[in-house]
Design a protein around this motif. Structure first.
Motif, short mmCIF file in Angstrom:
data_model
loop_
_atom_site.label_atom_id
_atom_site.label_comp_id
_atom_site.label_asym_id
_atom_site.label_seq_id
_atom_site.Cartn_x
_atom_site.Cartn_y
_atom_site.Cartn_z
N ALA A 224 0.82 -1.21 0.00
CA ALA A 224 0.00 0.00 0.00
C ALA A 224 0.85 1.26 0.00
CB ALA A 224 -0.93 -0.01 1.21
N LEU A 225 2.06 1.17 0.53
CA LEU A 225 2.90 2.36 0.70
C LEU A 225 4.02 2.48 -0.32
CD1 LEU A 225 3.28 2.14 4.61
CD2 LEU A 225 1.62 3.51 3.31
N VAL A 226 4.32 1.40 -1.04
CA VAL A 226 5.49 1.38 -1.91
C VAL A 226 5.37 2.39 -3.05
CG1 VAL A 226 4.64 -0.45 -3.46
CG2 VAL A 226 7.11 -0.15 -3.09
N GLU A 227 6.51 3.04 -3.36
CA GLU A 227 6.55 4.02 -4.44
C GLU A 227 7.64 3.74 -5.46
OE1 GLU A 227 4.43 6.33 -5.11
OE2 GLU A 227 3.22 6.07 -3.29
N LYS A 228 8.56 2.85 -5.11
CA LYS A 228 9.65 2.54 -6.03
C LYS A 228 9.43 1.17 -6.66
CE LYS A 228 13.16 5.28 -3.65
NZ LYS A 228 14.51 5.30 -3.02
N PRO A 229 9.60 1.05 -7.97
CA PRO A 229 9.35 -0.23 -8.65
C PRO A 229 10.27 -1.34 -8.17
CG PRO A 229 10.38 1.36 -10.14
CD PRO A 229 9.97 2.11 -8.93
N GLU A 230 11.50 -1.02 -7.80
CA GLU A 230 12.43 -2.04 -7.31
C GLU A 230 11.96 -2.61 -5.97
OE1 GLU A 230 14.40 0.87 -9.95
OE2 GLU A 230 13.31 1.07 -8.06
N ALA A 231 11.46 -1.72 -5.10
CA ALA A 231 10.94 -2.17 -3.81
C ALA A 231 9.70 -3.03 -3.99
CB ALA A 231 10.63 -0.97 -2.92
N ALA A 232 8.83 -2.64 -4.93
CA ALA A 232 7.62 -3.43 -5.21
C ALA A 232 7.99 -4.81 -5.71
CB ALA A 232 6.75 -2.70 -6.23
N ALA A 233 9.01 -4.88 -6.56
CA ALA A 233 9.45 -6.18 -7.08
C ALA A 233 9.99 -7.06 -5.96
CB ALA A 233 10.52 -5.97 -8.15
N ALA A 234 10.74 -6.48 -5.03
CA ALA A 234 11.27 -7.25 -3.91
C ALA A 234 10.14 -7.80 -3.04
CB ALA A 234 12.21 -6.37 -3.07
N LEU A 235 9.13 -6.96 -2.79
CA LEU A 235 7.97 -7.41 -2.02
C LEU A 235 7.27 -8.57 -2.72
CD1 LEU A 235 6.45 -3.97 -0.96
CD2 LEU A 235 7.53 -5.64 0.56
N TYR A 236 7.16 -8.48 -4.03
CA TYR A 236 6.48 -9.50 -4.80
C TYR A 236 7.18 -10.85 -4.68
CZ TYR A 236 3.62 -11.24 -8.69
OH TYR A 236 2.72 -11.94 -9.45
#
Length: 396
Positions: A282-294
């Motif tokens: 819900a809070l992520v703004e960077k695509p790299e961070a979103a990929a790591a979460l995924y």
């Protein structure tokens, strides 16, 4: 190659993962590029995809006519056909229809595959075997993603070719498995009616919330990557590739790890991790961070093996096929509704969708605390909603 039931289960799992993973990884880009889908349409498509899962209880009636092994292979063939024709119908109605066809095969296969696994694999080996099966799924997915790169990135062919080639390859493999492996016995005769047992109530609730959470991951986490961060088909494929490489190396170890620490501890780890991840989505703004979460999210789902091993330990063996059918329906009660409703919510607040996912994970964490340290028949829960009445409810 050994002609034993476990080997056959692994090869059927390979085919399912190969075909379904290609369909899944192409889906978001395909529907946005070819059919101009928004969150509302993708939510509706995913809800329709889950309808066959909601009706999975009907598998027990089909088993009156077909052996479980034959039913599993037939379902796998239907999945392959549905994927093979997907690319020929790049419009809203066509995608809805081909998705439902594919989903009928997928959900019936998964229902029967789980039933056969719990019957053909001994209790002390199940967690390890399920981890091994996850590794086979990952290997199949990697093969599928390599084929996407070969067909779409290197040969520059369209979606229609990719879907058709992988569907036909899967169908050929199903025919080979059918011819190569003999018919295997089941052991104890399974009930041919829908059964609900009160002593399985905790298992039912764990399955329900698992289905609700998984829909948010499958539908909206991937969709966010494309819509919010603009991931291309190559980038999405690379992300899925990382997921399955991680699973390939760690899934078997996770299965053994669950066998050592027990179901309650394994699920507690999963649910705490998922709470953190959904809030982070819900809070992520960077695509790299979103990929790591995924990637972390996908790895944590491997811990759900513990739900299956928990049921195997508390179940009457005659209940396994019937309960697997019912559990798939329970798993999809929320799944039929959530994608469509949250697809509409997504249009106004994508963050709220992930906060709801965190709420589901909190509910699961509370339920997991009720799993005994050593679950068994007669020791299903730490505290029971009804300790005196353990009768079964059956629908003939």
């Amino acid at each position: 190659m050994n002609k034993n039931p476990q080997t056959m289960l692994l090869w059927m799992t390979f085919v399912m993962s190969l075909v379904f993973s290609v369909w899944q990884v192409l889906l978001n880009n395909f529907v946005i590029e070819r059919a101009a889908f928004t969150g509302a349409e993708i939510g509706m498509l995913q809800s329709l995809r889950e309808v066959p899962g909601f009706l999975a209880f009907s598998a027990i009636f089909i088993l009156i006519l077909l052996r479980e092994q034959s039913f599993a292979l037939l379902s796998l063939a239907v999945l392959c056909v549905g994927v093979a024709i997907t690319g020929f119908y790049p419009d809203v109605l066509g995608l809805y229809l081909t998705t439902v066809l594919m989903s009928v095969g997928f959900h019936y296969f998964e229902t029967i595959n789980q039933s056969l696994t719990l019957q053909w694999v001994t209790k002390n080996e199940t967690a390890s075997f399920l981890g091994k099966a996850l590794a086979w799924r990952s290997a199949a997915a990697l093969f599928g993603y390599a084929s996407i790169w070969l067909v779409m990135s290197w040969c520059k062919l369209d979606y229609v070719w990719m879907y058709a080639l992988i569907g036909c390859l899967g169908l050929l493999m199903v025919i080979t498995i059918t011819v190569y492996f003999p018919r295997f016995g089941i052991g104890e005769a399974q009930h041919k009616k829908v059964i609900l047992r009160k002593q399985y109530w905790l298992y039912y609730l764990l399955v329900f919330f698992s289905g609700a959470r998984r829909q948010i991951f499958m539908v909206f986490a991937g969709f966010m990557m494309v819509e919010k961060f603009g991931y291309s088909i190559t980038e999405i494929t690379s992300l899925f590739l990382i997921n399955y490489v991680v699973n390939l190396f760690f899934a078997s170890a996770i299965g053994r790890f669950i066998g050592r620490i027990g179901e309650r501890n394994a699920l507690t780890i999963e649910y705490i991790g998922l709470i953190i991840i959904f809030i982070s989505y819900a809070l992520v703004e960077k695509p790299e961070a979103a990929a790591a979460l995924y990637v972390i999210d996908h790895l944590l789902f491997a811990m759900a093996i513990a739900i299956k091993t928990y049921f195997q330990k508390i179940a009457d063996r005659k209940d396994i096929a019937a309960t697997m059918s019912v559990s798939f329906t329970i798993n999809h009660i929320a799944a039929v509704v959530i994608p469509a409703l949250l697809g509409l919510l997504w249009l106004h607040s994508p963050e709220a969708v992930f906060y709801i996912g965190a709420g589901f994970a909190i509910c699961s964490l509370l339920l997991a605390s009720n799993i005994p340290t050593t679950p068994a028949q007669g020791n299903e829960v730490n505290w029971s909603m009804s300790s005196k009445n353990r009768d079964k409810i059956s629908v003939k």
